[in-house]
Motif scaffolding. Sequence first.
Motif, short mmCIF file in Angstrom:
data_model
loop_
_atom_site.label_atom_id
_atom_site.label_comp_id
_atom_site.label_asym_id
_atom_site.label_seq_id
_atom_site.Cartn_x
_atom_site.Cartn_y
_atom_site.Cartn_z
N ASP A 1 -5.75 7.19 5.93
CA ASP A 1 -5.97 7.33 4.49
C ASP A 1 -7.34 7.94 4.20
OD1 ASP A 1 -3.52 6.55 3.54
OD2 ASP A 1 -4.10 4.48 3.10
N VAL A 2 -8.30 7.79 5.11
CA VAL A 2 -9.63 8.43 4.95
C VAL A 2 -9.45 9.94 4.81
CG1 VAL A 2 -11.84 8.88 6.13
CG2 VAL A 2 -10.84 6.58 6.17
N ARG B 1 -6.94 10.73 1.58
CA ARG B 1 -7.55 10.52 0.25
C ARG B 1 -8.99 11.01 0.16
NH1 ARG B 1 -5.14 4.36 -0.87
NH2 ARG B 1 -3.03 4.87 -0.24
N ASP C 1 -8.49 4.14 8.69
CA ASP C 1 -7.24 4.74 9.15
C ASP C 1 -7.08 6.13 8.52
OD1 ASP C 1 -6.04 4.56 6.48
OD2 ASP C 1 -6.26 2.42 6.80
N TRP D 1 -7.74 -2.12 7.16
CA TRP D 1 -8.83 -2.32 6.19
C TRP D 1 -9.83 -3.32 6.75
CZ3 TRP D 1 -6.43 -3.20 0.60
CH2 TRP D 1 -5.63 -2.08 0.27
N GLU E 1 -2.15 -2.05 -4.55
CA GLU E 1 -2.48 -1.97 -3.13
C GLU E 1 -3.29 -3.21 -2.72
OE1 GLU E 1 -4.15 1.95 -2.08
OE2 GLU E 1 -2.12 2.29 -1.32
N ARG F 1 -2.27 1.27 8.68
CA ARG F 1 -3.31 1.12 7.65
C ARG F 1 -4.16 -0.06 8.07
NH1 ARG F 1 0.51 2.97 3.74
NH2 ARG F 1 -0.24 4.96 2.92
N ARG G 1 -13.10 -1.50 3.46
CA ARG G 1 -13.22 -0.09 3.89
C ARG G 1 -11.97 0.34 4.67
NH1 ARG G 1 -17.28 1.90 8.70
NH2 ARG G 1 -16.49 4.03 8.80
N HIS G 2 -11.49 1.55 4.36
CA HIS G 2 -10.31 2.07 5.05
C HIS G 2 -10.74 2.63 6.41
CE1 HIS G 2 -7.43 2.12 1.57
NE2 HIS G 2 -8.59 1.98 0.94
N ALA H 1 0.87 -1.19 0.00
CA ALA H 1 0.00 0.00 0.00
C ALA H 1 0.90 1.23 0.00
CB ALA H 1 -0.92 0.03 1.22
#
Length: 251
Positions: free
Chosen positions: A216-217, A220, A214, A205, A109, A203, A211-212, A98
Motif C-alpha cells: 500500500d506504500v 497509495r 506493505d 500495519w 479500514e 497488509r 504505519r503501513h 481494508a
Amino acid sequence: MARRKKIYEGKAKILYEGPEPGTIVQYFKDDATAFNAQKKDVIEGKGVLNNRLSEFFMLGLSQIGVPTHFIRRLNMREQLVRSCEIIPLEVIVRNFAAGSLSKRLGIEEGTQLPRPIVEYCYKDDALGDPLVTEEHIAAFGWASQQDMDDVLSLALRVNDFLSGVMLAVGIKLIDFKIEIGRVYDGDFQRLVVADEISPDSCRLWDIETGRHLDKDVFRRDLGSLTDAYSEVARRLGVLPQTAPTKPTLIN
Ligand code: TMP
C-alpha cells in the motif's frame, strides 16, 4: 553458459526451468505494479527483500507442518521451488477490514472483523481478478470440493502462523493473499502453499503507529517501499547482508 529456459514472466517474478525435473527457479524482479499494472515502477532492492522474506515465511510454514513449494534459496534473487499446478484462485484472508473489502462494504479500514474472512478471486489479469464464490469454483471446475476444503484449512493455518509471527515483532496482519498449487507424488495429489508470501501480498500495519509496511506504500504513495519492506525484514531478523563486511586490520 547455457541459456535457461524461461517458462513464464509475471509482474513481479520470472519462472525458469529448474535444474532437476519437477523443479522451477523463481526470480524476484524489482518491478512493482498496482491496480492490474496500471501503475508501475522499478524499486531497487524489492526483489532481494521479497526473495528473503518469502523464504523466511515458507520455511516457517514447513517447520509447523504446512506444506509449501519451497525447496531452497539459490542466491539474492532466486529460489528453487517444486513445480506445481496452480489452482487459478487468489485466496485472500482478512482479519481487519481494508482495501477492496472496505470499499465494497463501506467498513472503515482497520475495523476488526468478527472472524477471519476468506475470499476467492479468479486469477485472470484481463478480467482484473474478479471476486468469485465457491459456486463458480465448483461449477467451472477450477477446484473440487475436496480441494476447497483443503484450501480453506491451509489458508487459516497460514493466517494463524503469519499473524503470530507478525505480532511478535509489533506488526498487525490485516490481510494477505496466497496461491495454492497441486503437486503429484505418484498417484497422490496434495496441495501446497505456492507463489510467494511477502509484503507485496500482505497488509502489515505497525501495531503502535499504524504505519503501513506493505505494498500500500506504493499503491497509495506513502513514502519509500524499500524502507517499509526493510523494516519488516529487520524486525524479523532476515535483512540481507547488503554491504560487504569491512576488512579487519591486523597489526
Ligand atoms: P484487496 O483489499 O485489494 O482485495 O487486497 C487483499 C489482499 O490481497 C491484500 O493483502 C493485498 C493482496 N493482493 C495481492 O496480493 N494481489 C492483488 O492483485 C491484489 C488486488 C491484492
